[in-house]
Design a protein around this motif. Structure first.
Motif, PDB file in Angstrom:
ATOM      1  N   GLY A  65       5.199  85.606  12.694  1.00  0.00           N
ATOM      2  CA  GLY A  65       6.144  85.574  12.286  1.00  0.00           C
ATOM      3  C   GLY A  65       6.601  84.605  10.897  1.00  0.00           C
ATOM      4  N   LYS A  66       5.073  85.315   9.358  1.00  0.00           N
ATOM      5  CA  LYS A  66       5.786  84.475   9.131  1.00  0.00           C
ATOM      6  C   LYS A  66       5.392  85.432   7.735  1.00  0.00           C
ATOM      7  CE  LYS A  66       2.944  80.359   9.758  1.00  0.00           C
ATOM      8  NZ  LYS A  66       1.914  79.242   9.317  1.00  0.00           N
ATOM      9  N   PHE A  67       5.253  86.525   8.325  1.00  0.00           N
ATOM     10  CA  PHE A  67       5.602  87.827   7.500  1.00  0.00           C
ATOM     11  C   PHE A  67       6.297  88.882   7.929  1.00  0.00           C
ATOM     12  CE2 PHE A  67       1.130  85.910   7.518  1.00  0.00           C
ATOM     13  CZ  PHE A  67       0.517  86.065   6.450  1.00  0.00           C
ATOM     14  N   PHE A  68       6.560  89.854   6.554  1.00  0.00           N
ATOM     15  CA  PHE A  68       7.858  90.479   6.886  1.00  0.00           C
ATOM     16  C   PHE A  68       7.052  92.241   6.438  1.00  0.00           C
ATOM     17  CE2 PHE A  68      11.410  93.301   5.159  1.00  0.00           C
ATOM     18  CZ  PHE A  68      12.071  93.575   6.351  1.00  0.00           C
ATOM     19  N   ASN A  69       7.063  92.968   7.358  1.00  0.00           N
ATOM     20  CA  ASN A  69       6.807  94.366   6.835  1.00  0.00           C
ATOM     21  C   ASN A  69       7.007  95.061   6.129  1.00  0.00           C
ATOM     22  OD1 ASN A  69       3.176  94.238   8.176  1.00  0.00           O
ATOM     23  ND2 ASN A  69       4.712  93.940   9.436  1.00  0.00           N
ATOM     24  N   ILE A  70       6.807  95.175   4.868  1.00  0.00           N
ATOM     25  CA  ILE A  70       8.002  96.478   4.143  1.00  0.00           C
ATOM     26  C   ILE A  70       7.534  97.648   3.772  1.00  0.00           C
ATOM     27  CG2 ILE A  70       8.185  97.186   1.431  1.00  0.00           C
ATOM     28  CD1 ILE A  70       9.725  94.429   1.571  1.00  0.00           C
ATOM     29  N   ASP A  71       8.365  98.752   4.542  1.00  0.00           N
ATOM     30  CA  ASP A  71       7.672 100.159   5.083  1.00  0.00           C
ATOM     31  C   ASP A  71       6.814 100.607   3.799  1.00  0.00           C
ATOM     32  OD1 ASP A  71       7.542 102.580   5.855  1.00  0.00           O
ATOM     33  OD2 ASP A  71      10.099 102.434   6.307  1.00  0.00           O
ATOM     34  N   PRO A  72       6.311 101.448   3.994  1.00  0.00           N
ATOM     35  CA  PRO A  72       5.162 101.638   2.594  1.00  0.00           C
ATOM     36  C   PRO A  72       6.106 103.464   2.487  1.00  0.00           C
ATOM     37  CG  PRO A  72       4.640 101.719   4.617  1.00  0.00           C
ATOM     38  CD  PRO A  72       5.198 100.622   5.313  1.00  0.00           C
ATOM     39  N   GLY A  73       6.604 104.052   3.907  1.00  0.00           N
ATOM     40  CA  GLY A  73       6.686 105.123   3.904  1.00  0.00           C
ATOM     41  C   GLY A  73       5.273 106.292   4.152  1.00  0.00           C
ATOM     42  N   SER A  74       5.505 107.076   3.386  1.00  0.00           N
ATOM     43  CA  SER A  74       3.905 108.324   3.647  1.00  0.00           C
ATOM     44  C   SER A  74       3.610 107.447   2.374  1.00  0.00           C
ATOM     45  CB  SER A  74       4.075 109.360   3.378  1.00  0.00           C
ATOM     46  OG  SER A  74       5.110 109.872   2.333  1.00  0.00           O
ATOM     47  N   ILE A  79      -8.735 102.226  -2.537  1.00  0.00           N
ATOM     48  CA  ILE A  79      -9.046 101.250  -3.353  1.00  0.00           C
ATOM     49  C   ILE A  79      -9.831 101.931  -4.745  1.00  0.00           C
ATOM     50  CG2 ILE A  79      -9.531 100.296  -1.665  1.00  0.00           C
ATOM     51  CD1 ILE A  79     -12.560 100.188  -1.841  1.00  0.00           C
ATOM     52  N   SER A  80      -9.957 103.530  -4.573  1.00  0.00           N
ATOM     53  CA  SER A  80     -10.405 103.781  -6.046  1.00  0.00           C
ATOM     54  C   SER A  80      -9.669 104.028  -7.190  1.00  0.00           C
ATOM     55  CB  SER A  80     -10.922 105.469  -5.611  1.00  0.00           C
ATOM     56  OG  SER A  80      -9.984 106.087  -5.502  1.00  0.00           O
ATOM     57  N   GLU A  81      -8.152 103.536  -7.344  1.00  0.00           N
ATOM     58  CA  GLU A  81      -7.153 104.098  -8.168  1.00  0.00           C
ATOM     59  C   GLU A  81      -6.346 102.501  -8.189  1.00  0.00           C
ATOM     60  OE1 GLU A  81      -5.114 107.267  -7.671  1.00  0.00           O
ATOM     61  OE2 GLU A  81      -6.121 108.851  -7.636  1.00  0.00           O
ATOM     62  N   ASN A  82      -6.265 101.931  -9.053  1.00  0.00           N
ATOM     63  CA  ASN A  82      -5.126 100.825  -9.324  1.00  0.00           C
ATOM     64  C   ASN A  82      -4.093 101.248  -8.365  1.00  0.00           C
ATOM     65  OD1 ASN A  82      -7.436  98.685 -10.218  1.00  0.00           O
ATOM     66  ND2 ASN A  82      -6.870  99.891 -12.430  1.00  0.00           N
ATOM     67  N   PRO A  83      -2.925 100.839  -7.599  1.00  0.00           N
ATOM     68  CA  PRO A  83      -2.158 100.714  -7.121  1.00  0.00           C
ATOM     69  C   PRO A  83      -0.757  99.831  -8.624  1.00  0.00           C
ATOM     70  CG  PRO A  83      -3.349  98.425  -6.484  1.00  0.00           C
ATOM     71  CD  PRO A  83      -3.937  98.987  -6.858  1.00  0.00           C
ATOM     72  N   ASP A  84      -0.058 100.901  -8.466  1.00  0.00           N
ATOM     73  CA  ASP A  84       1.110 100.893  -9.155  1.00  0.00           C
ATOM     74  C   ASP A  84       1.689  99.351  -8.762  1.00  0.00           C
ATOM     75  OD1 ASP A  84       3.708 100.279 -10.837  1.00  0.00           O
ATOM     76  OD2 ASP A  84       4.352 101.870 -10.335  1.00  0.00           O
ATOM     77  N   LEU A  85       1.754  98.416  -9.309  1.00  0.00           N
ATOM     78  CA  LEU A  85       2.345  96.686  -8.334  1.00  0.00           C
ATOM     79  C   LEU A  85       3.542  96.962  -8.772  1.00  0.00           C
ATOM     80  CD1 LEU A  85      -0.551  94.779  -9.325  1.00  0.00           C
ATOM     81  CD2 LEU A  85      -0.483  96.022  -6.812  1.00  0.00           C
ATOM     82  N   SER A  86       3.833  97.370 -10.039  1.00  0.00           N
ATOM     83  CA  SER A  86       5.630  97.207 -10.234  1.00  0.00           C
ATOM     84  C   SER A  86       6.440  98.036  -8.813  1.00  0.00           C
ATOM     85  CB  SER A  86       5.814  97.698 -11.913  1.00  0.00           C
ATOM     86  OG  SER A  86       5.045  96.689 -12.724  1.00  0.00           O
ATOM     87  N   PHE A  87       5.592  99.178  -8.861  1.00  0.00           N
ATOM     88  CA  PHE A  87       6.537 100.060  -8.106  1.00  0.00           C
ATOM     89  C   PHE A  87       7.025  98.915  -6.930  1.00  0.00           C
ATOM     90  CE2 PHE A  87       6.586 102.822  -3.833  1.00  0.00           C
ATOM     91  CZ  PHE A  87       6.930 103.291  -4.346  1.00  0.00           C
ATOM     92  N   TRP A  88       6.212  98.032  -6.290  1.00  0.00           N
ATOM     93  CA  TRP A  88       5.774  97.380  -4.728  1.00  0.00           C
ATOM     94  C   TRP A  88       6.839  96.307  -4.506  1.00  0.00           C
ATOM     95  CZ3 TRP A  88       4.867 100.463  -0.756  1.00  0.00           C
ATOM     96  CH2 TRP A  88       4.176 101.242  -0.876  1.00  0.00           C
ATOM     97  N   THR A  89       6.321  95.611  -6.471  1.00  0.00           N
ATOM     98  CA  THR A  89       7.487  94.303  -6.745  1.00  0.00           C
ATOM     99  C   THR A  89       8.608  95.136  -6.641  1.00  0.00           C
ATOM    100  OG1 THR A  89       5.822  93.560  -8.133  1.00  0.00           O
ATOM    101  CG2 THR A  89       7.914  93.035  -8.285  1.00  0.00           C
ATOM    102  N   ALA A  90       9.069  96.437  -6.958  1.00  0.00           N
ATOM    103  CA  ALA A  90      10.954  96.935  -7.227  1.00  0.00           C
ATOM    104  C   ALA A  90      10.981  97.217  -5.760  1.00  0.00           C
ATOM    105  CB  ALA A  90      11.189  97.619  -7.636  1.00  0.00           C
ATOM    106  N   ARG A  91       9.974  97.171  -4.848  1.00  0.00           N
ATOM    107  CA  ARG A  91      10.568  97.026  -3.241  1.00  0.00           C
ATOM    108  C   ARG A  91      10.472  96.058  -2.920  1.00  0.00           C
ATOM    109  NH1 ARG A  91       8.289 102.352  -0.254  1.00  0.00           N
ATOM    110  NH2 ARG A  91      10.122 101.859   0.845  1.00  0.00           N
ATOM    111  N   ARG A  92      10.148  94.954  -3.436  1.00  0.00           N
ATOM    112  CA  ARG A  92      10.294  93.329  -2.395  1.00  0.00           C
ATOM    113  C   ARG A  92       9.302  93.163  -2.149  1.00  0.00           C
ATOM    114  NH1 ARG A  92      13.860  92.577   1.136  1.00  0.00           N
ATOM    115  NH2 ARG A  92      13.915  94.604   1.666  1.00  0.00           N
ATOM    116  N   ALA A  93       7.919  93.461  -1.902  1.00  0.00           N
ATOM    117  CA  ALA A  93       6.896  93.301  -1.203  1.00  0.00           C
ATOM    118  C   ALA A  93       6.149  92.176  -2.738  1.00  0.00           C
ATOM    119  CB  ALA A  93       5.914  94.293  -1.319  1.00  0.00           C
ATOM    120  N   GLN A  94       5.656  90.966  -2.152  1.00  0.00           N
ATOM    121  CA  GLN A  94       4.731  90.410  -3.295  1.00  0.00           C
ATOM    122  C   GLN A  94       3.646  90.550  -2.706  1.00  0.00           C
ATOM    123  OE1 GLN A  94       6.832  85.881  -2.783  1.00  0.00           O
ATOM    124  NE2 GLN A  94       8.905  86.866  -1.977  1.00  0.00           N
ATOM    125  N   ALA A  95       3.537  90.820  -1.724  1.00  0.00           N
ATOM    126  CA  ALA A  95       1.642  91.444  -1.630  1.00  0.00           C
ATOM    127  C   ALA A  95       1.391  93.006  -0.781  1.00  0.00           C
ATOM    128  CB  ALA A  95       0.983  90.368  -0.428  1.00  0.00           C
TER     129      ALA A  95
END
Length: 425
Positions: A65-74, A79-95
């Motif tokens: 009841g504390k988290f909302f799952n942002i749809d990650p799509g496909s 972990i071998s590549e650094n994720p594009d955190l700005s992409f996920w921020t634009a989709r409103r994900a904070q983590a």
């Protein structure tokens, strides 16, 4: 007082086996609009598994009841590549949680995940879990626990277990399941009722009351092996087992001397000692978290109320009354940190209440009318209890502030007598 002693058990199965009944369904209500948005992508090579770990992680996070799952799509992210955190921020994900699955010899898998703060653009760490393909749900629970710990500072409870009793026609079963009610297994089957299951502090044993000899007898059941011992089979009723915090003793209720009184005994059934000494009915003992006191229900004042005495017994001083707000109060349960007392009160129905033992404030947590047998989660943030909704006997859980509510039901089954297991390490 609830009739704890009048529910009359011939055993047909001991040990843990797979359940043929439907899995538990969870309905969540009462969550607010300020849920923490998080994206959990599919882990690299996860499709090689018989079940997706990330499905368990997302479900666990939603159930808080504390988290909302942002749809990650496909999206599949290792972990071998650094994720594009700005992409996920634009989709409103904070983590953001990403991960890898690596096969190991002997049919094992190594699952590693990493957590990122997408706003601060930094790594928050992660963990690695090694499991067999039969333990993939355990891996998902462990990862969800780690996410909750890192984002909230609170220890997650997804890796804990539940016990509860189901009734189908004239058959009763003691069930053990994951904390979300899934992966349920049968520990015990009986043609007579099974009542009052309670977990040992180490999570390896469950004590309960069985009527297989046509009277209530207290047993201790080792879950891994199915081995059990008779803890108490005194004359009359033997009921309401409760473990001491260190697991070395239990408190129980016995009517061996006429009226029902509180006793203690060692976990192997030895050294029986009477603790209450009055002429009233004293039952439902619960140890304080420091082991120095025992809370219990008594009608010594005319109607059932909750009292506290020394764990050495009333001979060291009179028991003191704890509940005063309601004219009828039963089923005491102490929170893991010792701050709160949950109980059932008659308040326009039988409703779950939460007493702050420091301030004396009482909070009514439910609107249902037939609440029973509360049980705190291991982190003390939720209370599991039995209740009735319409014509169904179901389990429910509520956060200690009353803001998040869950209903746990099994289609076609009458479910009751819940107990939330402890942390396993």
């Amino acid at each position: 007082m609830r009739a704890l002693f009048n529910r009359l058990c011939l055993l047909t199965l001991i040990g843990i086996s797979s359940s043929s009944f439907a899995q538990m369904q969870i309905e969540i209500s009462g969550v607010g609009q300020s849920l923490f948005p998080i994206a959990v992508t599919s882990f690299m090579a996860e499709n090689n598994l018989p079940a997706k770990v990330t499905d368990v992680v997302r479900s666990d996070l939603a159930n808080t009841g504390k988290f909302f799952n942002i749809d990650p799509g496909s999206t599949v992210q290792g972990i071998s590549e650094n994720p594009d955190l700005s992409f996920w921020t634009a989709r409103r994900a904070q983590a953001l949680a990403i991960g890898d699955v690596k096969p190991l010899p002997g049919g094992m898998f190594e699952i590693t995940y990493r957590l990122f703060d997408t706003v601060k653009k930094e790594s928050l760490g992660g963990t690695t879990v090694q499991v067999s393909n039969q333990e993939l749900r355990r891996a998902g629970h462990a990862i969800a626990d780690d996410i909750v710990q890192r984002l909230t500072g609170e220890r997650g409870i997804f890796s804990t277990r539940l016990s509860y009793i189901t009734k189908n026609n004239k058959q009763f079963q003691l069930m053990i399941s994951d904390s979300d009610g899934q992966n349920s297994k049968v520990a015990l089957t009986s043609i007579e009722p099974i009542i009052s299951p309670v977990w040992s502090p180490d999570g390896k044993n469950v004590a309960y009351v069985s009527f297989e000899t046509k009277k209530p007898v207290v047993y201790v059941h080792e879950l891994a092996t199915g081995k059990r011992i008779v803890l108490a089979n005194q004359k009359g009723n033997n009921s309401a087992p409760a473990w001491s915090p260190d697991g070395s003793k239990l408190a129980i209720s016995l009517s061996r001397d006429g009226n029902t009184q509180i006793y203690s005994l060692n976990a192997n059934g030895s050294n029986l000692k009477r603790l209450t000494v009055g002429s009233a009915v004293d039952t439902e003992p619960q140890w304080s978290r420091d082991g120095k006191s025992i809370y219990f229900t008594s009608d010594r004042g005319g109607s059932p109320q909750i009292y506290r005495m020394s764990s050495d017994g009333e001979v060291l001083g009179n028991a003191s009354r704890v509940t005063f707000k309601h004219s009828y109060a039963t089923s005491p349960r102490i929170s893991p940190d010792g701050r709160y007392l949950a109980y059932i009160a008659r308040a326009g129905g039988y409703k779950l209440q939460l007493l702050d033992l420091k301030t004396g404030d009482v909070l009514g947590l439910t609107q249902t009318n037939y609440d029973e047998t509360p049980s705190f989660a291991a982190n003390g943030k939720f209370i599991l209890y039995a209740t009735r909704i319409g014509s169904r006997n179901v389990l429910a859980a509520v956060s200690i502030d009353g803001s998040v509510k869950q209903t746990l039901s099994i289609p076609g089954s009458d479910v009751r007598e819940p107990a939330w297991g402890p942390f396993m390490n």
